[in-house]
Design an enzyme around this catalytic site. Structure first.
Site, PDB file in Angstrom:
ATOM      1  N   ASP A  32       0.830  -1.184   0.241  1.00 36.88           N
ATOM      2  CA  ASP A  32       0.104   0.106  -0.066  1.00 36.88           C
ATOM      3  C   ASP A  32       0.897   1.053   0.083  1.00 36.88           C
ATOM      4  OD1 ASP A  32      -2.401   1.421   0.145  1.00 36.88           O
ATOM      5  OD2 ASP A  32      -2.388   1.686   2.227  1.00 36.88           O
ATOM      6  N   TYR A  64      -0.256   8.469  -2.736  1.00 37.85           N
ATOM      7  CA  TYR A  64       0.165   8.319  -4.100  1.00 37.85           C
ATOM      8  C   TYR A  64      -1.058   8.863  -4.829  1.00 37.85           C
ATOM      9  CZ  TYR A  64       3.705   4.548  -3.992  1.00 37.85           C
ATOM     10  OH  TYR A  64       4.820   3.814  -3.589  1.00 37.85           O
ATOM     11  N   GLY A  65      -2.110   9.092  -4.464  1.00 35.68           N
ATOM     12  CA  GLY A  65      -3.207   9.849  -5.150  1.00 35.68           C
ATOM     13  C   GLY A  65      -3.292  11.248  -5.476  1.00 35.68           C
ATOM     14  N   CYS A  95      -3.611  -0.629  -2.207  1.00 37.44           N
ATOM     15  CA  CYS A  95      -4.210   0.836  -2.603  1.00 37.44           C
ATOM     16  C   CYS A  95      -4.866   0.880  -3.649  1.00 37.44           C
ATOM     17  CB  CYS A  95      -2.876   1.440  -2.850  1.00 37.44           C
ATOM     18  SG  CYS A  95      -3.024   3.094  -3.529  1.00 37.44           S
ATOM     19  N   ASN A  96      -6.123   1.688  -3.732  1.00 41.42           N
ATOM     20  CA  ASN A  96      -6.942   1.844  -4.736  1.00 41.42           C
ATOM     21  C   ASN A  96      -6.198   2.768  -5.836  1.00 41.42           C
ATOM     22  OD1 ASN A  96     -10.074   1.331  -4.090  1.00 41.42           O
ATOM     23  ND2 ASN A  96      -8.785   1.566  -2.421  1.00 41.42           N
ATOM     24  N   THR A  97      -5.533   3.502  -5.541  1.00 41.00           N
ATOM     25  CA  THR A  97      -4.780   4.488  -6.413  1.00 41.00           C
ATOM     26  C   THR A  97      -3.862   3.663  -7.446  1.00 41.00           C
ATOM     27  OG1 THR A  97      -4.809   6.447  -5.349  1.00 41.00           O
ATOM     28  CG2 THR A  97      -3.246   6.293  -6.883  1.00 41.00           C
ATOM     29  N   CYS A 206     -10.388   4.030  -0.640  1.00 40.62           N
ATOM     30  CA  CYS A 206      -9.123   4.091  -0.168  1.00 40.62           C
ATOM     31  C   CYS A 206      -9.049   3.154   1.093  1.00 40.62           C
ATOM     32  CB  CYS A 206      -8.753   5.606   0.172  1.00 40.62           C
ATOM     33  SG  CYS A 206      -7.163   5.532   0.869  1.00 40.62           S
ATOM     34  N   THR A 207      -8.132   2.427   1.142  1.00 44.34           N
ATOM     35  CA  THR A 207      -8.111   1.283   2.193  1.00 44.34           C
ATOM     36  C   THR A 207      -7.612   2.194   3.618  1.00 44.34           C
ATOM     37  OG1 THR A 207      -5.676   0.984   1.472  1.00 44.34           O
ATOM     38  CG2 THR A 207      -7.464  -0.726   1.000  1.00 44.34           C
ATOM     39  N   HIS A 208      -7.332   3.364   3.441  1.00 45.07           N
ATOM     40  CA  HIS A 208      -7.071   4.080   4.602  1.00 45.07           C
ATOM     41  C   HIS A 208      -8.486   4.567   5.535  1.00 45.07           C
ATOM     42  CE1 HIS A 208      -3.173   4.965   3.177  1.00 45.07           C
ATOM     43  NE2 HIS A 208      -2.819   5.427   4.430  1.00 45.07           N
TER      44      HIS A 208
END
Length: 292
Positions: A32, A64-65, A95-97, A206-208
């Protein structure tokens, strides 16, 4: 030699890749752009307690986004190369991004890589909804990746994406101060709900963000469906390893963390999430961005 003169083994070697034999004892990698992927580790530890898990969080380059697609791929390949050196048998990109760019790096690796965006889209499609919101980083929102994947199977569903420029950074820094978290949510998610007041379903893009689910539930009780793709991604990893006969059925289920960020923050949040106590938390050099 023409194809008609070849024996079947020669044809297979030329026209098909040799099957990769997976070492069942090898660890699962989770990566991530920070510590948000702990939500995926939690689900993996739940359903695959005997598997060793190696986690790499690039806290130094988070979020990263807010980067270009070219820079995201450049950083991601450095992270994947690190996990390759650790001899992982598969990788869950939490990480989605990073997941939005999977087609740009998966071909370079011989281990299977799982996209959290695919998992989140699968969750949304399974639900009988007319519309859904996606709360994510700015980059993920701009790609419209969720809408694209959802509309392939459910074209009638309306998908509303909302990017948050600062939320992942606040969480990455271990800043769970309600005032700052709530202010960022009010600017972003609050704006989305003002625009679409009937919206009652939201994907954590977003995993956050599941780490501040309590804030979202308190501020926006009208969101009765909050979708965390982590459980689906973990299940997809398990199903893949089962198909490949690569489950570690006799392991002790160890957990190691590598981060380019602050080790103490990772230790604290791992405990907050309820993860198995890591064997080690090690600081490693950060991947280098383009034009650094």
């Amino acid at each position: 030699m023409n194809a008609a003169a070849m024996n079947p083994q020669e044809i297979i070697r030329i026209f098909r890749k040799e099957r990769v034999v997976i070492d069942a004892k090898a660890p699962i990698g989770v990566m991530d752009g920070g510590l948000g992927g702990f939500t995926v580790v939690k689900e993996l530890q739940k359903i695959l307690p005997e598997e060793d898990v190696i986690y790499l969080g690039d806290g130094k380059n988070n979020p990263y986004g807010n980067r270009s697609g070219e820079d995201i791929v450049h950083l991601t390949k450095q992270c994947l190369n690190f996990l390759k050196e650790k001899k992982v048998k598969t990788v869950a990109v939490a990480c989605n991004t990073i997941s939005t760019m999977i087609d740009h790096y998966q071909p370079d690796y011989d281990f299977k890589i799982f996209s959290i965006v695919q998992a989140g889209s699968d969750d949304a499609v399974r639900m009988d909804l007319q519309q859904i919101g996606v709360l994510s980083t700015v980059f993920t929102a701009k790609t419209e990746c969720y809408a694209h994947l959802i509309h392939q199977r459910k074209p009638q569903m309306k998908v509303y994406a909302q990017g948050c420029p600062m939320l992942a950074r606040l969480i990455e820094d271990g800043d769970f101060d309600c005032g700052r978290i709530d202010a960022e949510l009010n600017k972003t998610l609050g704006g989305l709900l003002e625009q679409y007041p009937a919206l009652d379903s939201l994907v954590f893009g977003c995993t956050h963000f599941p780490l501040v689910q309590e804030n979202i539930e308190r501020l926006y009780p009208q969101l009765i469906h909050l979708i965390n793709p982590a459980a689906t991604q973990a299940r997809q990893v398990k199903e893949y390893l089962e198909r490949e006969h690569a489950l570690n059925t006799g392991g002790a289920g160890t957990f190691r963390i590598y981060t380019t960020g602050n080790c103490e923050s990772y230790r604290s949040v791992a405990e907050r999430v309820g993860l198995k106590t890591p064997l080690s938390i090690e600081h490693v050099p950060a991947p280098q961005p383009l034009n650094s």
